[in-house]
Design a protein around this motif. Structure first.
Motif, PDB file in Angstrom:
ATOM      1  N   PRO A   1     -29.647 -38.110 -79.754  1.00 22.38           N
ATOM      2  CA  PRO A   1     -28.792 -37.341 -78.836  1.00 22.38           C
ATOM      3  C   PRO A   1     -27.524 -38.075 -78.443  1.00 22.38           C
ATOM      4  O   PRO A   1     -27.532 -39.302 -78.273  1.00 22.38           O
ATOM      5  N   ALA A   2     -26.450 -37.327 -78.299  1.00 21.04           N
ATOM      6  CA  ALA A   2     -25.165 -37.921 -77.897  1.00 21.04           C
ATOM      7  C   ALA A   2     -25.243 -38.489 -76.490  1.00 21.04           C
ATOM      8  O   ALA A   2     -24.505 -39.422 -76.146  1.00 21.04           O
ATOM      9  N   ARG A   3     -26.160 -37.955 -75.673  1.00 21.74           N
ATOM     10  CA  ARG A   3     -26.293 -38.449 -74.294  1.00 21.74           C
ATOM     11  C   ARG A   3     -26.769 -39.899 -74.243  1.00 21.74           C
ATOM     12  O   ARG A   3     -26.678 -40.543 -73.206  1.00 21.74           O
ATOM     13  N   MET A   4     -27.254 -40.395 -75.375  1.00 24.64           N
ATOM     14  CA  MET A   4     -27.714 -41.777 -75.394  1.00 24.64           C
ATOM     15  C   MET A   4     -26.586 -42.740 -75.041  1.00 24.64           C
ATOM     16  O   MET A   4     -26.820 -43.761 -74.363  1.00 24.64           O
ATOM     17  N   THR A   5     -25.369 -42.442 -75.463  1.00 26.80           N
ATOM     18  CA  THR A   5     -24.240 -43.349 -75.197  1.00 26.80           C
ATOM     19  C   THR A   5     -23.981 -43.545 -73.711  1.00 26.80           C
ATOM     20  O   THR A   5     -23.997 -44.683 -73.221  1.00 26.80           O
TER      21      THR A   5
ATOM     22  N   ALA B   1     -34.016 -40.103 -75.697  1.00 23.52           N
ATOM     23  CA  ALA B   1     -33.044 -41.206 -75.742  1.00 23.52           C
ATOM     24  C   ALA B   1     -33.637 -42.513 -75.248  1.00 23.52           C
ATOM     25  O   ALA B   1     -33.138 -43.593 -75.577  1.00 23.52           O
ATOM     26  N   GLU B   2     -34.725 -42.444 -74.470  1.00 24.64           N
ATOM     27  CA  GLU B   2     -35.316 -43.666 -73.917  1.00 24.64           C
ATOM     28  C   GLU B   2     -35.908 -44.552 -75.003  1.00 24.64           C
ATOM     29  O   GLU B   2     -36.092 -45.746 -74.814  1.00 24.64           O
TER      30      GLU B   2
ATOM     31  N   MET C   1     -23.210 -41.912 -81.622  1.00 23.71           N
ATOM     32  CA  MET C   1     -21.924 -41.370 -82.066  1.00 23.71           C
ATOM     33  C   MET C   1     -21.961 -41.016 -83.558  1.00 23.71           C
ATOM     34  O   MET C   1     -21.346 -40.047 -83.992  1.00 23.71           O
ATOM     35  N   ALA C   2     -22.722 -41.770 -84.333  1.00 26.40           N
ATOM     36  CA  ALA C   2     -22.863 -41.453 -85.761  1.00 26.40           C
ATOM     37  C   ALA C   2     -23.548 -40.110 -85.953  1.00 26.40           C
ATOM     38  O   ALA C   2     -23.132 -39.292 -86.783  1.00 26.40           O
ATOM     39  N   ASN C   3     -24.602 -39.876 -85.186  1.00 24.65           N
ATOM     40  CA  ASN C   3     -25.316 -38.601 -85.302  1.00 24.65           C
ATOM     41  C   ASN C   3     -24.431 -37.438 -84.865  1.00 24.65           C
ATOM     42  O   ASN C   3     -24.438 -36.361 -85.484  1.00 24.65           O
ATOM     43  N   LEU C   4     -23.653 -37.663 -83.805  1.00 27.18           N
ATOM     44  CA  LEU C   4     -22.750 -36.618 -83.314  1.00 27.18           C
ATOM     45  C   LEU C   4     -21.688 -36.278 -84.352  1.00 27.18           C
ATOM     46  O   LEU C   4     -21.444 -35.098 -84.652  1.00 27.18           O
TER      47      LEU C   4
END
Length: 447
Positions: free
Chosen positions: A96-100, A77-78, A130-133
């Motif tokens: 990854p969703a954790r990016m948000t 995500a970095e 969110m698009a990927n999720l």
């Protein structure tokens, strides 16, 4: 038979648009809501820092926290915006969703403690993750997920700046220099519009900019009413805007590269960056180059809004903001580059207007969009941004400034994963598209 085939084609188009409308509206609603929350929290963080100036001295510690936050939770995500671009070009491990939550928290920390950064990177990354999720939840194939990722960029950008048309075009134009693929045209527009509407529905208000310059046209030929002297000044300014964009991109990348090269303990990089920001703040004697820079803590402080007035900034305000932001982002803090680019461009436009004897508010507005155009290689989107932000009366000057800056920024940019589809210097289509990162590496190592 011909008419029947045409009717079938139109039905297929309707089916396609309905499909993407259904897919994109949930993405737009989620992204618009997250952007609204982010902007609200960002305003509060900024006001708190203004009221408690001592918090700047904790910027190095905040940087260490951000470093370990990404080290233990971030994984890929970095990479931020570059990860989203890579996934669009060549799908891999996903976004990854954790990016948000990571980019939301880390950007707020950066601004709270005085880092000089923007906000578009956060909005785009939230939209992309969110698009990927949603793509995985909906069971979409790789091709459709790629389209949805582009829509996520449009949704985040359109909502964070209140420029839905620009958001749609930017999402498609930023992927590759010299090429726009229209496969996501309508979905991006839907995503950007709905995301902006949702963000506004939460009570978020964007800064209003205006250009009051009244053009006094000089007629040189029948039916041609243009101020050629002013156009010449805009061209000259566009060259400087492009060079400023080049300087910002190259300095940011160089700081990051050299920091990682010479500092073995990576957690020390943001510590050094934080100390440099504190030292520079003491050196210039103002906190006006910290944070977003849209408005200033004091009425006469350096800011984007004040750059539209004659005495709003100093001659070198644009350079100070460039240095502050390059250090902040190059040394491990989080946030976007675009709003600082607005500041750099508007302040440089103010300075050039004084030197060239041109309207201050006009050149500030042109610098606002043109430095951004040069740094992101998106001249069409930035021309449209000028229309959405300042009105359409000066679109000729918008296009001249943005197109000129685009060329004079060279094969450089703030997004290293941006592909080169058509060379700026030869107008040729390369046999194999390379990223800006690969292009720079090849040119620096010709052997």
């Amino acid at each position: 038979m011909y008419l029947v085939k045409k009717e079938i084609e139109q039905l297929s188009i309707i089916k396609h648009l309905l499909k993407w409308t259904v897919l994109v509206i949930p993405l737009a609603c989620i992204t618009g809501t997250f952007v609204a929350l982010f902007l609200w929290l960002l305003d509060n963080a900024t006001f708190y820092r203004w009221q408690h100036g001592w918090i700047l001295y904790f910027l190095p510690i905040a940087g260490v926290f951000i470093h370990f936050l990404y080290k233990f939770s971030g994984k890929n995500a970095e990479a931020g915006n570059n990860l989203i671009m890579d996934e669009i070009h060549q799908p891999g491990g996903g976004v990854p969703a954790r990016m948000t939550p990571l980019v939301l928290v880390s950007t707020l920390i950066t601004h709270l403690f005085g880092g000089s950064a923007g906000r578009e990177g956060t909005a785009v990354q939230m939209g992309g993750s969110m698009a990927n999720l949603l793509g995985r939840w909906f069971g979409l194939n790789r091709t459709d997920i790629r389209i949805l990722l582009v829509c996520g960029i449009a949704a985040g950008f359109g909502a964070v700046f209140g420029t839905p048309v620009t958001g749609a075009i930017f999402a498609m134009e930023v992927l590759a220099i010299g090429r726009i693929r229209y496969y996501a045209l309508i979905p991006c527009l839907i995503a950007s519009i709905f995301s902006d509407v949702v963000c506004s529905a939460w009570g978020i208000h964007h800064t209003h900019y205006s250009i009051s310059y009244s053009q006094n046209s000089k007629i040189f030929l029948p039916y041609i009413s243009l101020d050629f002297l002013l156009i010449g000044k805009v061209i000259i300014s566009g060259i400087f805007f492009g060079l400023a964009a080049y300087l910002f991109a190259e300095l940011s990348h160089a700081i990051k590269q050299q920091a990682n090269r010479f500092v073995s303990q990576k957690w020390l990089i943001p510590v050094i960056g934080g100390i440099l920001i504190i030292g520079l703040t003491w050196l210039v004697g103002t906190d006006g180059y910290l944070g977003l820079g849209v408005v200033a803590r004091t009425a006469d402080g350096a800011s984007i809004v004040n750059a539209f007035h004659l005495q709003g900034v100093t001659t070198w305000s644009w350079l100070w903001k460039l240095i502050f932001t390059a250090i902040t982002l190059g040394m491990g803090f989080k946030g976007g580059e675009v709003t600082p680019l607005f500041f750099i461009g508007a302040a440089l436009g103010n300075t050039l207007a004084v030197w060239l004897g041109a309207p201050v508010d006009l050149l500030a507005g042109l610098g606002f969009i043109a430095v951004f155009a040069g740094a992101t290689n998106t001249p069409l989107a930035c021309t449209l941004m000028g229309v959405e932000l300042f009105g359409g009366e000066y679109i000729l000057y918008y296009s001249i400034a943005c197109f000129t800056a685009y060329y004079f920024s060279g094969h450089s940019g703030i997004y290293q994963s941006q592909r080169i589809a058509i060379s700026k210097t030869t107008a040729q289509i390369p046999e194999e598209e390379r990223t800006l990162k690969d292009y720079k590496h090849t040119n620096s190592n010709p052997s």
